[in-house]
Design a protein around this motif. Structure first.
Motif, PDB file in Angstrom:
ATOM      1  N   ARG A  97      -2.759   2.973  -8.613  1.00 47.13           N
ATOM      2  CA  ARG A  97      -1.476   3.237  -9.275  1.00 47.13           C
ATOM      3  C   ARG A  97      -1.488   4.585  -9.982  1.00 47.13           C
ATOM      4  O   ARG A  97      -2.487   4.992 -10.560  1.00 47.13           O
ATOM      5  CB  ARG A  97      -1.172   2.145 -10.303  1.00 47.13           C
ATOM      6  N   ARG A  98      -0.337   5.260  -9.917  1.00 42.52           N
ATOM      7  CA  ARG A  98      -0.124   6.495 -10.664  1.00 42.52           C
ATOM      8  C   ARG A  98       0.992   6.183 -11.665  1.00 42.52           C
ATOM      9  O   ARG A  98       2.080   5.776 -11.274  1.00 42.52           O
ATOM     10  CB  ARG A  98       0.294   7.628  -9.749  1.00 42.52           C
ATOM     11  N   SER A  99       0.694   6.376 -12.941  1.00 46.01           N
ATOM     12  CA  SER A  99       1.656   6.019 -13.987  1.00 46.01           C
ATOM     13  C   SER A  99       2.111   7.230 -14.782  1.00 46.01           C
ATOM     14  O   SER A  99       1.308   8.093 -15.135  1.00 46.01           O
ATOM     15  CB  SER A  99       1.036   5.007 -14.954  1.00 46.01           C
ATOM     16  N   TYR A 100       3.403   7.254 -15.024  1.00 46.36           N
ATOM     17  CA  TYR A 100       4.035   8.235 -15.890  1.00 46.36           C
ATOM     18  C   TYR A 100       4.918   7.457 -16.859  1.00 46.36           C
ATOM     19  O   TYR A 100       5.260   6.304 -16.591  1.00 46.36           O
ATOM     20  CB  TYR A 100       4.919   9.199 -15.071  1.00 46.36           C
ATOM     21  N   GLU A 104       6.171   4.331 -12.324  1.00 46.06           N
ATOM     22  CA  GLU A 104       4.836   3.971 -11.854  1.00 46.06           C
ATOM     23  C   GLU A 104       4.939   3.725 -10.362  1.00 46.06           C
ATOM     24  O   GLU A 104       5.890   3.091  -9.902  1.00 46.06           O
ATOM     25  CB  GLU A 104       4.347   2.715 -12.574  1.00 46.06           C
ATOM     26  N   CYS A 106       2.662   2.971  -6.486  1.00 44.09           N
ATOM     27  CA  CYS A 106       1.435   2.549  -5.804  1.00 44.09           C
ATOM     28  C   CYS A 106       1.077   3.621  -4.784  1.00 44.09           C
ATOM     29  O   CYS A 106       1.874   3.934  -3.897  1.00 44.09           O
ATOM     30  CB  CYS A 106       1.641   1.203  -5.116  1.00 44.09           C
ATOM     31  N   LEU A 107      -0.121   4.176  -4.912  1.00 38.77           N
ATOM     32  CA  LEU A 107      -0.566   5.205  -3.985  1.00 38.77           C
ATOM     33  C   LEU A 107      -1.014   4.615  -2.652  1.00 38.77           C
ATOM     34  O   LEU A 107      -1.117   5.333  -1.658  1.00 38.77           O
ATOM     35  CB  LEU A 107      -1.717   6.012  -4.610  1.00 38.77           C
TER      36      LEU A 107
END
Length: 125
Positions: A97-100, A104, A106-107
């Motif tokens: 996961r890449r969260s901002y 968010e 899922c890679l």
């Protein structure tokens, strides 16, 4: 003697099933709920037989008793949950996961798990 062989295991299980007290009705008009208020699965009309170790069976019985449902219902719910997860494809593992603050994603599968509209204080990490 008939031309088609009879399935001995199925015949034996049907005979045993005639004497058993069902753990749930086959024709429940409204959905039942477990002790936590979660809906139980829809009406049961099929019978499934599988082998398990004594330890597994005891563990399942204890868990079902703890949840306040029958072991059959526990197994149905567990199997259905596993099937839904498997059919969904990606479980969006945390390591992928890449969260901002605003979203968010899922890679692994490219799905946006959360965006600005769905971001709230409760679902932020």
């Amino acid at each position: 003697m008939s031309d088609t062989p009879e399935d001995n295991l199925e015949a034996a299980m049907d005979k045993v099933a005639e004497t058993l007290e069902p753990t749930r009705s086959r024709s429940v008009a409204k959905k039942k709920k477990d002790k936590d208020g979660a809906d139980l699965s829809s009406t049961a009309q099929e019978q499934v037989l599988f082998r398990a170790s004594t330890e597994d069976k005891q563990k399942w019985e204890e868990c079902a008793k703890h949840l306040g449902i029958s072991m059959a219902e526990f197994l149905r719910l567990s199997a259905n949950e596993k099937a839904e997860t498997a059919m969904a494809g990606c479980e969006h593992p945390l390591s992928f996961r890449r969260s901002y603050p605003w979203m968010e994603e899922c890679l692994k599968c490219g799905v946006r798990i959360r965006n600005e509209e769905t971001a709230t204080y409760q679902n932020r990490r």
